[in-house]
Design a protein around this motif. Structure first.
Motif, mmCIF file in Angstrom:
data_model
loop_
_atom_site.group_PDB
_atom_site.id
_atom_site.type_symbol
_atom_site.label_atom_id
_atom_site.label_comp_id
_atom_site.label_asym_id
_atom_site.label_seq_id
_atom_site.Cartn_x
_atom_site.Cartn_y
_atom_site.Cartn_z
ATOM 1 N N GLY A 128 0.815 -1.209 0.000
ATOM 2 C CA GLY A 128 0.000 0.000 0.000
ATOM 3 C C GLY A 128 0.846 1.256 0.000
ATOM 4 N N LEU A 129 1.956 1.226 0.739
ATOM 5 C CA LEU A 129 2.868 2.372 0.783
ATOM 6 C C LEU A 129 3.440 2.648 -0.608
ATOM 7 N N TYR A 130 3.890 1.578 -1.273
ATOM 8 C CA TYR A 130 4.417 1.726 -2.630
ATOM 9 C C TYR A 130 3.336 2.235 -3.577
ATOM 10 N N GLY A 131 2.131 1.655 -3.480
ATOM 11 C CA GLY A 131 1.041 2.069 -4.357
ATOM 12 C C GLY A 131 0.633 3.509 -4.133
ATOM 13 N N GLY A 132 0.591 3.931 -2.881
ATOM 14 C CA GLY A 132 0.259 5.315 -2.582
ATOM 15 C C GLY A 132 1.310 6.273 -3.085
ATOM 16 N N PHE A 133 2.560 5.824 -3.081
ATOM 17 C CA PHE A 133 3.669 6.683 -3.495
ATOM 18 C C PHE A 133 3.755 6.826 -5.012
ATOM 19 N N ILE A 134 3.702 5.710 -5.739
ATOM 20 C CA ILE A 134 3.960 5.799 -7.184
ATOM 21 C C ILE A 134 2.992 4.995 -8.044
ATOM 22 N N GLN A 135 2.370 3.933 -7.551
ATOM 23 C CA GLN A 135 1.355 3.119 -8.238
ATOM 24 C C GLN A 135 1.917 2.197 -9.319
ATOM 25 N N ALA A 136 2.765 2.694 -10.204
ATOM 26 C CA ALA A 136 3.207 1.929 -11.374
ATOM 27 C C ALA A 136 3.854 0.599 -10.982
ATOM 28 N N GLY A 137 3.313 -0.490 -11.491
ATOM 29 C CA GLY A 137 3.874 -1.808 -11.238
ATOM 30 C C GLY A 137 3.371 -2.496 -9.988
ATOM 31 N N VAL A 138 2.465 -1.848 -9.252
ATOM 32 C CA VAL A 138 2.010 -2.412 -7.978
ATOM 33 C C VAL A 138 1.193 -3.686 -8.185
ATOM 34 N N GLY A 139 0.580 -3.851 -9.365
ATOM 35 C CA GLY A 139 -0.250 -5.025 -9.617
ATOM 36 C C GLY A 139 0.506 -6.327 -9.446
ATOM 37 N N PHE A 140 1.756 -6.367 -9.924
ATOM 38 C CA PHE A 140 2.532 -7.596 -9.790
ATOM 39 C C PHE A 140 2.804 -7.911 -8.323
ATOM 40 N N PHE A 141 3.168 -6.893 -7.539
ATOM 41 C CA PHE A 141 3.458 -7.114 -6.127
ATOM 42 C C PHE A 141 2.214 -7.592 -5.375
ATOM 43 N N LEU A 142 1.055 -7.040 -5.750
ATOM 44 C CA LEU A 142 -0.188 -7.468 -5.111
ATOM 45 C C LEU A 142 -0.523 -8.919 -5.461
ATOM 46 N N LEU A 143 -0.369 -9.281 -6.732
ATOM 47 C CA LEU A 143 -0.648 -10.661 -7.127
ATOM 48 C C LEU A 143 0.286 -11.625 -6.399
#
Length: 256
Positions: A148-163
């Protein structure tokens, strides 16, 4: 800031592609984020404005996944909450970071994600899908806070980390993990977008036009993903990400 017809068409087409791959996997923001910068937005404005499109894209996808009985919102609140807290921290960091540093971070991230996409680590994640019998742990909270911290900061590429987190850390199969991924992104994006709006960094015109494309792509992906082939998406994404990285880091200006 005015928007031309060509800019609008470019945003809608890029958003359509990004919304589609964001819903099926992730990394669509690796295209839309640098595109917003190419069209004249500052790194801060691009990072903030991109969230408008992500919000509407995930709203559409969540509704469709719910209708298809693929998603149980209440059952996944324990994953949403730490991601929400993390996104608030990440978005606050993003609005206060030095602009040159943010630009360098985005450029570096694009290069890193190029190699992540190139070596296809998602294959390993798919092989583990359904084989993990994970139970709630303290580390799960930490993992989703960090995502969530990464997604809130920049978003790009967060989908892979979530999966990866949902399959390896929670034990979901890919179909369910993908639906829960979209739910988490929707929830933390709503919070992060509020922070960016409060900071005055959102360009609403660009964001709404981009959102038309993202939401359309999300609708197509969440309704017709089984009928649409995704074989060539990875190659298109690789080319787009590398070109965007070179542009953001100023390599083209040095060469030409």
């Amino acid at each position: 800031m005015d928007i031309t017809l060509f800019d609008a068409l470019l945003l809608i087409v890029a958003g359509l592609f990004a919304g589609f791959i964001n819903t099926l996997a992730g990394s669509g923001s690796l295209i839309t984020l640098p595109l917003l910068m190419f069209l004249g937005l500052s790194p801060h404005q691009a990072n903030a404005t991109n969230r408008v499109a992500i919000f509407f894209q995930t709203l559409v996808a969540v509704r469709n996944f719910e209708k298809q009985k693929t998603l149980d919102i209440k059952q996944n609140l324990s994953l949403v909450i730490p991601a929400l807290i993390g996104s608030a921290v990440g978005a606050t960091l993003a609005i206060n970071i030095n602009e040159e540093l943010l630009n360098a971070f985005i450029g570096g991230l694009l290069f890193v994600m190029f190699f992540v996409i190139l070596f296809k680590p998602e294959r390993w994640v798919k092989e583990q899908a359904g084989s993990v019998d994970a139970k709630p742990t303290f580390w799960r909270i930490i993992i989703f806070f960090g995502i969530g911290l990464y997604g809130g900061f920049i978003q790009a590429g967060v989908g892979f980390f979530l999966l990866a987190g949902l399959v390896l850390g929670v034990g979901y199969d890919l179909i369910r993990a993908n639906a829960v991924k979209v739910l988490i992104v929707f929830c933390y994006t709503a919070l992060a977008l509020g922070i960016f709006m409060w900071s005055g960094q959102v360009n609403y015109l660009f964001g709404i036009v981009l959102a038309i494309g993202n939401a359309s792509g999300a609708y197509i992906a969440s309704r017709y993903s089984k009928q649409i082939g995704t074989k060539y998406i990875r190659y298109i994404l690789l080319v787009a990400v590398m070109l965007a990285a070179l542009k953001v880091l100023g390599v083209f200006e040095l060469l030409f």
